[in-house]
Structure formats: C-alpha cells, structure tokens
Design a protein around this motif. Structure first.
Motif, PDB file in Angstrom:
ATOM      1  N   PRO A 107       0.994  -1.282  -0.610  1.00 15.59           N
ATOM      2  CA  PRO A 107      -0.034  -0.334   0.275  1.00 15.59           C
ATOM      3  C   PRO A 107       0.942   1.062  -0.285  1.00 15.59           C
ATOM      4  CG  PRO A 107      -1.145  -1.684   1.627  1.00 15.59           C
ATOM      5  CD  PRO A 107       0.964  -1.907   0.913  1.00 15.59           C
ATOM      6  N   ASP A 108       1.636   1.162   0.870  1.00 17.36           N
ATOM      7  CA  ASP A 108       3.051   2.351   0.677  1.00 17.36           C
ATOM      8  C   ASP A 108       3.126   2.503  -0.333  1.00 17.36           C
ATOM      9  OD1 ASP A 108       2.158   3.587   2.700  1.00 17.36           O
ATOM     10  OD2 ASP A 108       3.495   1.335   4.459  1.00 17.36           O
ATOM     11  N   ALA A 109       4.175   1.721  -0.992  1.00 22.57           N
ATOM     12  CA  ALA A 109       4.218   1.886  -2.434  1.00 22.57           C
ATOM     13  C   ALA A 109       3.345   2.628  -3.908  1.00 22.57           C
ATOM     14  CB  ALA A 109       5.077   0.413  -3.231  1.00 22.57           C
ATOM     15  N   VAL A 110       1.971   2.327  -3.254  1.00 22.75           N
ATOM     16  CA  VAL A 110       1.108   2.401  -4.275  1.00 22.75           C
ATOM     17  C   VAL A 110       0.895   4.314  -3.336  1.00 22.75           C
ATOM     18  CG1 VAL A 110      -1.664   2.140  -5.224  1.00 22.75           C
ATOM     19  CG2 VAL A 110      -0.187   0.048  -4.391  1.00 22.75           C
ATOM     20  N   ARG A 111       0.822   4.526  -2.520  1.00 23.03           N
ATOM     21  CA  ARG A 111       0.954   6.268  -2.595  1.00 23.03           C
ATOM     22  C   ARG A 111       1.849   6.583  -2.929  1.00 23.03           C
ATOM     23  NH1 ARG A 111      -1.325   3.163   2.045  1.00 23.03           N
ATOM     24  NH2 ARG A 111      -3.211   3.689   3.281  1.00 23.03           N
ATOM     25  N   ARG A 112       2.824   6.402  -3.044  1.00 16.18           N
ATOM     26  CA  ARG A 112       4.263   6.294  -3.518  1.00 16.18           C
ATOM     27  C   ARG A 112       3.928   6.796  -5.257  1.00 16.18           C
ATOM     28  NH1 ARG A 112       6.988   4.018   0.183  1.00 16.18           N
ATOM     29  NH2 ARG A 112       7.114   2.408  -0.783  1.00 16.18           N
ATOM     30  N   PHE A 113       3.223   5.681  -5.641  1.00 11.90           N
ATOM     31  CA  PHE A 113       3.415   5.515  -6.752  1.00 11.90           C
ATOM     32  C   PHE A 113       1.760   7.376  -7.757  1.00 11.90           C
ATOM     33  CE2 PHE A 113       2.420   3.143 -10.938  1.00 11.90           C
ATOM     34  CZ  PHE A 113       3.542   3.739 -11.794  1.00 11.90           C
ATOM     35  N   LYS A 114       0.996   7.116  -6.834  1.00 10.98           N
ATOM     36  CA  LYS A 114       0.275   8.223  -6.893  1.00 10.98           C
ATOM     37  C   LYS A 114       0.592   9.152  -6.706  1.00 10.98           C
ATOM     38  CE  LYS A 114      -3.838   7.375  -4.953  1.00 10.98           C
ATOM     39  NZ  LYS A 114      -4.940   7.330  -2.743  1.00 10.98           N
ATOM     40  N   GLU A 115       1.474   9.491  -6.096  1.00  8.07           N
ATOM     41  CA  GLU A 115       1.457  10.985  -6.017  1.00  8.07           C
ATOM     42  C   GLU A 115       2.479  11.748  -6.463  1.00  8.07           C
ATOM     43  OE1 GLU A 115       3.893  10.555  -1.947  1.00  8.07           O
ATOM     44  OE2 GLU A 115       1.719  10.709  -0.691  1.00  8.07           O
ATOM     45  N   THR A 116       3.160  10.394  -7.320  1.00  4.53           N
ATOM     46  CA  THR A 116       4.040  11.037  -8.618  1.00  4.53           C
ATOM     47  C   THR A 116       3.546  10.656 -10.397  1.00  4.53           C
ATOM     48  OG1 THR A 116       5.279   8.523  -8.530  1.00  4.53           O
ATOM     49  CG2 THR A 116       6.600  10.476  -7.032  1.00  4.53           C
ATOM     50  N   SER A 117       2.720  10.199 -10.242  1.00  8.27           N
ATOM     51  CA  SER A 117       2.253   9.711 -11.142  1.00  8.27           C
ATOM     52  C   SER A 117       1.435  11.432 -12.107  1.00  8.27           C
ATOM     53  CB  SER A 117       1.079   8.831 -11.430  1.00  8.27           C
ATOM     54  OG  SER A 117       0.523   8.034 -12.602  1.00  8.27           O
ATOM     55  N   THR A 118       1.925  11.229 -13.036  1.00  9.37           N
ATOM     56  CA  THR A 118       1.075  12.008 -14.291  1.00  9.37           C
ATOM     57  C   THR A 118      -0.198  12.163 -14.075  1.00  9.37           C
ATOM     58  OG1 THR A 118       2.029  11.295 -15.917  1.00  9.37           O
ATOM     59  CG2 THR A 118       3.485  13.205 -14.702  1.00  9.37           C
ATOM     60  N   ALA A 119      -0.373  10.279 -14.461  1.00  6.38           N
ATOM     61  CA  ALA A 119      -1.961  10.204 -15.136  1.00  6.38           C
ATOM     62  C   ALA A 119      -2.577   9.206 -14.013  1.00  6.38           C
ATOM     63  CB  ALA A 119      -1.189   9.207 -17.044  1.00  6.38           C
ATOM     64  N   ASP A 120      -3.739   9.246 -14.273  1.00  8.67           N
ATOM     65  CA  ASP A 120      -4.221   8.730 -13.359  1.00  8.67           C
ATOM     66  C   ASP A 120      -3.763   7.295 -13.100  1.00  8.67           C
ATOM     67  OD1 ASP A 120      -6.453  10.208 -12.064  1.00  8.67           O
ATOM     68  OD2 ASP A 120      -7.998   9.698 -13.728  1.00  8.67           O
ATOM     69  N   LEU A 121      -4.297   6.557 -12.469  1.00 11.59           N
ATOM     70  CA  LEU A 121      -3.893   4.530 -12.386  1.00 11.59           C
ATOM     71  C   LEU A 121      -5.323   3.681 -11.785  1.00 11.59           C
ATOM     72  CD1 LEU A 121      -1.805   6.265 -10.282  1.00 11.59           C
ATOM     73  CD2 LEU A 121      -0.932   3.705 -10.267  1.00 11.59           C
ATOM     74  N   SER A 122      -5.093   2.712 -12.654  1.00 13.50           N
ATOM     75  CA  SER A 122      -6.344   1.674 -12.447  1.00 13.50           C
ATOM     76  C   SER A 122      -5.937   0.403 -11.291  1.00 13.50           C
ATOM     77  CB  SER A 122      -6.977   1.508 -13.649  1.00 13.50           C
ATOM     78  OG  SER A 122      -6.513   0.789 -14.279  1.00 13.50           O
ATOM     79  N   VAL A 123      -6.897   0.162 -11.058  1.00  7.43           N
ATOM     80  CA  VAL A 123      -6.824  -1.288 -10.326  1.00  7.43           C
ATOM     81  C   VAL A 123      -7.680  -2.032 -10.475  1.00  7.43           C
ATOM     82  CG1 VAL A 123      -7.896  -0.567  -7.899  1.00  7.43           C
ATOM     83  CG2 VAL A 123      -6.843  -2.439  -8.104  1.00  7.43           C
ATOM     84  N   GLY A 124      -7.512  -3.386 -11.405  1.00  9.33           N
ATOM     85  CA  GLY A 124      -8.758  -4.646 -11.599  1.00  9.33           C
ATOM     86  C   GLY A 124      -8.737  -5.871 -11.078  1.00  9.33           C
ATOM     87  N   GLY A 125      -9.524  -6.284 -10.503  1.00 13.43           N
ATOM     88  CA  GLY A 125      -9.621  -7.471 -10.489  1.00 13.43           C
ATOM     89  C   GLY A 125     -10.288  -7.195  -9.325  1.00 13.43           C
ATOM     90  N   ALA A 126     -11.152  -8.636  -8.762  1.00 10.00           N
ATOM     91  CA  ALA A 126     -12.338  -8.250  -7.481  1.00 10.00           C
ATOM     92  C   ALA A 126     -10.984  -8.169  -6.249  1.00 10.00           C
ATOM     93  CB  ALA A 126     -13.277  -9.364  -7.217  1.00 10.00           C
ATOM     94  N   THR A 127     -10.078  -8.747  -5.854  1.00 15.84           N
ATOM     95  CA  THR A 127      -9.238  -9.346  -5.245  1.00 15.84           C
ATOM     96  C   THR A 127      -8.193  -7.974  -4.557  1.00 15.84           C
ATOM     97  OG1 THR A 127      -9.028 -11.938  -5.028  1.00 15.84           O
ATOM     98  CG2 THR A 127      -7.329 -10.788  -3.876  1.00 15.84           C
TER      99      THR A 127
END
Length: 189
Positions: A107-127
């Motif tokens: 989760p911390d890596a995803v937070r950092r990724f969101k902070e540095t991303s210039t585009a939106d990210l998606s998460v796919g799959g139920a789990t």
C-alpha cells in the motif's frame, strides 16, 4: 498526482462474474465499449491481480482482432499503451509488453506511485481491488451495471468495508446498462 480508479462491469446484483466464473452477460456493445475506451485513455498504469491480468492479456494478441470492429481494435491499442503492474505470488514471468511483476501488494508503494504519477492509475480485479479499498487507496469507483442478475459469484465490491461516496456521473446506455461513477469521500474503516 494521479488518482487510483477502481473500474468494473457488474451485474445488477453486484457480481463481476457468476458462480461458474462466466461474465458473458457483461460483454459490451459498441456504445459501452466506446465509454470504456474513453475511460482507459486517461489511465497511465493499470494494477492487476493475476487472474485479471490473465483475462486482459488477450489484448496483446493481434490474431483475434482481425475483423473485429474499430472500437475493439482501438481498445487493444489503448491497453497496450498503458503500463501494467501485475501483483502475483504464483506467476514467474509476464508475457505482455510494458508489464512488470510485483510479488506483494504494498500500500505504501501504491501511495508513492499515486503521488508521483502524472496520469490516473486503475486497479482491476476483485481481490486486488478489495485490498486497495481496504487500505484507503481508491479515489474513484466506476461501475457499469449491466441488466443481468446472476445470483452469486465474485462480488464487485469488497465485503466488510464501509465507504462513503459522492456521485460524480451517471449515464444510461441504450443496452440498459448504467454507468455509476463515484468519488470516494473517506478512507476504508
């Protein structure tokens, strides 16, 4: 800063697939496919679990696309242009371009990724989506609700997670499917 968007096709009773794993009831017509194409063009990186990745990697192959409508071929081009991160403890390698393998969901890596991303990210799959919701990472939830009741299967949204949402957009498609797009107002509890 990028937003993390959970997007899915769902049955009216809230399932991504039925009890046998089928999701044929959610195959998009041209209008819904056009919506998904427009949606995916905003995505710079898609986060997948193993099963969702295995479902989506068909878009890498040109063989089956010959003779398909332009809207379908366009989706393949859009999917290929995005980066992909597959979270899996069982895969040893990935078979598509622009794809990396992550052993764990951090989760911390995803937070950092969101902070540095210039585009939106998606998460796919139920789990994987459920994990992202549980860690308060999802900023937006986009569901296309199809006019089908499947009676059980894999839930589109996580159980045991409370979220308060603000409606951003609704749209009715000619097929009877309905788009519901919500901002997540609070973090998971």
């Amino acid at each position: 800063m990028g937003r993390l968007v959970y997007a899915a096709n769902t049955s009216l009773d809230g399932y991504l697939e039925d009890e046998s794993g089928a999701f044929d009831w959610s195959v998009p017509d041209e209008e819904v496919h056009t919506f998904w194409n427009e949606h995916e063009q905003r995505i710079g990186t898609s986060l997948y679990g193993r099963r969702m990745y295995e479902t989506m990697r068909v878009w890498e192959d040109d063989d089956w696309l010959r003779g398909e409508p332009a809207v379908v071929r366009d989706y393949a081009r859009i999917w290929r242009a995005a980066d992909k991160v597959v979270h899996s403890t069982t895969l040893t390698e990935v078979s598509t371009a622009r794809t990396t393998l992550a052993r764990t969901f951090d989760p911390d890596a995803v937070r950092r990724f969101k902070e540095t991303s210039t585009a939106d990210l998606s998460v796919g799959g139920a789990t994987l989506g459920a994990e992202a919701f549980r860690h308060g990472l999802v900023d937006e939830c986009v569901l296309v609700v199809h006019p089908a009741v499947v009676g059980g299967g894999k839930p589109a949204l996580p159980r045991g997670v409370r979220l308060d949402l603000d409606l951003l957009q609704e749209r009715r498609f000619a097929s009877g499917a309905v788009l519901l797009r919500h901002a997540v107002r609070n973090t998971a509890r």
